[in-house]
Design an enzyme around this catalytic site. Structure first.
Site, PDB file in Angstrom:
ATOM      1  N   SER A 136      31.978  24.894  -8.927  1.00 14.24           N
ATOM      2  CA  SER A 136      31.682  25.489 -10.075  1.00 14.24           C
ATOM      3  C   SER A 136      31.997  27.042  -9.872  1.00 14.24           C
ATOM      4  O   SER A 136      32.156  27.246  -8.808  1.00 14.24           O
ATOM      5  CB  SER A 136      30.279  24.980 -10.628  1.00 14.24           C
ATOM      6  OG  SER A 136      29.188  25.544  -9.576  1.00 14.24           O
ATOM      7  N   ASN A 169      35.929  12.319  -9.994  1.00 17.47           N
ATOM      8  CA  ASN A 169      35.228  13.366  -9.414  1.00 17.47           C
ATOM      9  C   ASN A 169      33.754  12.770  -8.965  1.00 17.47           C
ATOM     10  O   ASN A 169      33.108  11.932  -9.847  1.00 17.47           O
ATOM     11  CB  ASN A 169      34.930  14.246 -10.743  1.00 17.47           C
ATOM     12  CG  ASN A 169      35.857  15.095 -11.066  1.00 17.47           C
ATOM     13  OD1 ASN A 169      37.067  15.020 -10.638  1.00 17.47           O
ATOM     14  ND2 ASN A 169      35.711  15.841 -12.217  1.00 17.47           N
ATOM     15  N   ASP A 223      36.061  23.803 -11.086  1.00 14.59           N
ATOM     16  CA  ASP A 223      35.438  22.534 -11.877  1.00 14.59           C
ATOM     17  C   ASP A 223      34.920  23.213 -13.367  1.00 14.59           C
ATOM     18  O   ASP A 223      34.178  24.307 -13.143  1.00 14.59           O
ATOM     19  CB  ASP A 223      34.553  21.639 -11.410  1.00 14.59           C
ATOM     20  CG  ASP A 223      34.292  20.504 -11.904  1.00 14.59           C
ATOM     21  OD1 ASP A 223      34.833  19.915 -12.513  1.00 14.59           O
ATOM     22  OD2 ASP A 223      33.272  19.834 -11.604  1.00 14.59           O
ATOM     23  N   HIS A 262      35.506  11.765 -14.680  1.00 16.70           N
ATOM     24  CA  HIS A 262      34.351  12.925 -14.357  1.00 16.70           C
ATOM     25  C   HIS A 262      32.946  11.712 -14.356  1.00 16.70           C
ATOM     26  O   HIS A 262      32.971  10.699 -14.634  1.00 16.70           O
ATOM     27  CB  HIS A 262      34.104  13.748 -15.431  1.00 16.70           C
ATOM     28  CG  HIS A 262      35.107  14.865 -15.250  1.00 16.70           C
ATOM     29  ND1 HIS A 262      34.607  16.061 -15.063  1.00 16.70           N
ATOM     30  CD2 HIS A 262      36.399  14.759 -15.422  1.00 16.70           C
ATOM     31  CE1 HIS A 262      35.698  16.822 -14.790  1.00 16.70           C
ATOM     32  NE2 HIS A 262      36.802  16.372 -15.317  1.00 16.70           N
ATOM     33  N   THR A 302      27.073  14.363  -8.040  1.00 17.54           N
ATOM     34  CA  THR A 302      25.678  14.274  -7.619  1.00 17.54           C
ATOM     35  C   THR A 302      25.323  13.424  -6.713  1.00 17.54           C
ATOM     36  O   THR A 302      24.328  13.718  -5.727  1.00 17.54           O
ATOM     37  CB  THR A 302      25.040  13.810  -8.989  1.00 17.54           C
ATOM     38  OG1 THR A 302      25.405  14.582 -10.143  1.00 17.54           O
ATOM     39  CG2 THR A 302      23.573  13.352  -9.018  1.00 17.54           C
ATOM     40  N   HIS A 361      27.730  13.001 -16.699  1.00 14.50           N
ATOM     41  CA  HIS A 361      27.620  13.779 -15.250  1.00 14.50           C
ATOM     42  C   HIS A 361      26.306  13.336 -14.780  1.00 14.50           C
ATOM     43  O   HIS A 361      25.307  13.299 -15.680  1.00 14.50           O
ATOM     44  CB  HIS A 361      27.841  15.400 -15.578  1.00 14.50           C
ATOM     45  CG  HIS A 361      29.132  15.474 -15.775  1.00 14.50           C
ATOM     46  ND1 HIS A 361      29.604  16.050 -16.932  1.00 14.50           N
ATOM     47  CD2 HIS A 361      30.301  15.445 -14.872  1.00 14.50           C
ATOM     48  CE1 HIS A 361      31.137  16.354 -16.785  1.00 14.50           C
ATOM     49  NE2 HIS A 361      31.460  15.962 -15.710  1.00 14.50           N
ATOM     50  N   GLY A 362      25.903  13.421 -13.654  1.00 16.13           N
ATOM     51  CA  GLY A 362      24.530  13.433 -12.911  1.00 16.13           C
ATOM     52  C   GLY A 362      23.911  12.136 -13.454  1.00 16.13           C
ATOM     53  O   GLY A 362      22.591  12.034 -13.192  1.00 16.13           O
TER      54      GLY A 362
HETATM   55  P1  13P Z   1      28.780  13.463 -10.966  1.00 16.35           P
HETATM   56  O1  13P Z   1      27.922  14.834 -10.644  1.00 16.35           O
HETATM   57  O2  13P Z   1      28.097  12.593 -12.118  1.00 16.35           O
HETATM   58  O3  13P Z   1      29.398  12.654  -9.949  1.00 16.35           O
HETATM   59  O4  13P Z   1      30.060  14.118 -11.622  1.00 16.35           O
HETATM   60  C1  13P Z   1      30.900  14.908 -11.086  1.00 16.35           C
HETATM   61  C2  13P Z   1      31.850  15.621 -11.956  1.00 16.35           C
HETATM   62  O5  13P Z   1      32.388  14.937 -12.742  1.00 16.35           O
HETATM   63  C3  13P Z   1      31.934  17.022 -11.700  1.00 16.35           C
HETATM   64  O6  13P Z   1      33.124  17.610 -12.857  1.00 16.35           O
END
Ligand code: 13P
Length: 280
Positions: free
Chosen positions: A48, A229, A80, A207, A232, A178-179
């Site tokens: 990031s 990607n 990212d 993602h 997390t 995400h996450g």
């Molecule tokens: P996660 O953290 O859900 O694995 O996603 C990572 C991501 O897509 C970063 O852009």
């Protein structure tokens, strides 16, 4: 070798998807590259803007380049989800080999205009660009709150966006979040296939890899995604490991002994994921 995303896609053609793993602190970096070396696969290290600022752009880039040049695998350093065009230009000027401009929350025309500006700047400097159409979104407490059909990437928008911007990679919304670490996402494979069949000149990006089952990961890598990607899951595992080692430490315990198990666990995860992404 230190490469951009476009070069990585070309060299990895027919071999599946390339893993893009989020770096949160400097300590993780050598272990991430070692994991890719052990599996003999290329790796995308992504940060990031916050992580780049925390470590320092110049320090981070010098370290990634140095590790990449001494390695027998290809390494790409990717910014990212950045919404700040000036910060992206700074990342390019400092030496990132790839960047993502995330204008997905903007109206399509504005997203196109901003992404084009980034592409023009990046192309002259041999840096690749990822864009995003649709909304991938985030999860609360690791669980996706609602699956909203309206947020899926629309094929006609994606086509228009790719043609108008000339990007190298496109993040698409096909059901991941995400996450999401407490449950698994339900992916829209029909949409993924449609996007793949309609978009020839761009690498599709998945993602939110933490919330994707191993079986779905394999399917994505086999049937359309060029970059996957995962963030997390690494962060979560790192925290679990240091939570075990730090409470046992005394002031005389070397910090490296406390971080070693976390790096080892992260390596195992990267090796495991990268194996799912390989199709040959
Ligand atoms: P996660 O953290 O859900 O694995 O996603 C990572 C991501 O897509 C970063 O852009």
């Amino acid at each position: 070798m230190y490469k951009n995303l476009r070069e990585l896609f070309k060299e990895n053609e027919g071999k599946g998807a390339i893993g893009a793993f989020n770096l949160h602190c400097f300590e993780m970096l050598p272990a991430m590259i070692e994991a890719a070396e052990e599996n003999n696969v290329p790796i995308i290290i992504q940060t990031s803007l916050g992580t780049a600022e925390y470590i320092g752009f110049e320090t981070l880039i010098a370290a990634v380049k140095s590790l990449a040049e001494r390695s027998n695998i290809n390494v790409c350093l990717h910014m990212d989800h950045c919404k700040d065009i000036d910060a992206i230009k700074r990342a390019i000027d400092c030496g990132y080999s790839s960047v993502m401009y995330d204008g997905s929350s903007l109206p399509l025309e504005e997203n196109i205009k901003n992404t084009r500006e980034v592409v023009e700047y990046a192309k002259e400097r041999n840096v690749s660009v990822e864009g995003e159409v649709g909304s991938i979104g985030g999860a609360e407490e690791g669980v996706v709150v609602s699956q909203n059909d309206a947020a899926y990437t629309k094929v006609e928008d994606a086509l228009k966006f790719v043609e108008a911007t000339g990007i190298d990679a496109l993040a698409v919304a096909i059901g991941t979040t995400h996450g999401q670490y407490k449950s698994k996402a339900k992916l829209n494979f029909e949409l993924m296939n449609e996007l793949r069949n309609s978009l020839n000149n761009v690498g599709l990006v998945l993602h939110g890899g933490t919330g994707v089952s191993d079986e779905d990961m394999k399917r994505c890598a086999r049937d359309g995604m060029k970059k996957i990607n995962v963030g997390t899951e690494l962060n979560k595992s790192y925290i679990e490991e240091v939570n075990k080692t730090f409470p046992t430490a005394t002031p005389l315990t070397s910090l490296r002994k406390l971080l070693g198990p976390a790096n080892e666990r992260m390596k195992e995860i990267i090796i495991e994921k990268s194996s799912l992404f390989k199709i040959n």
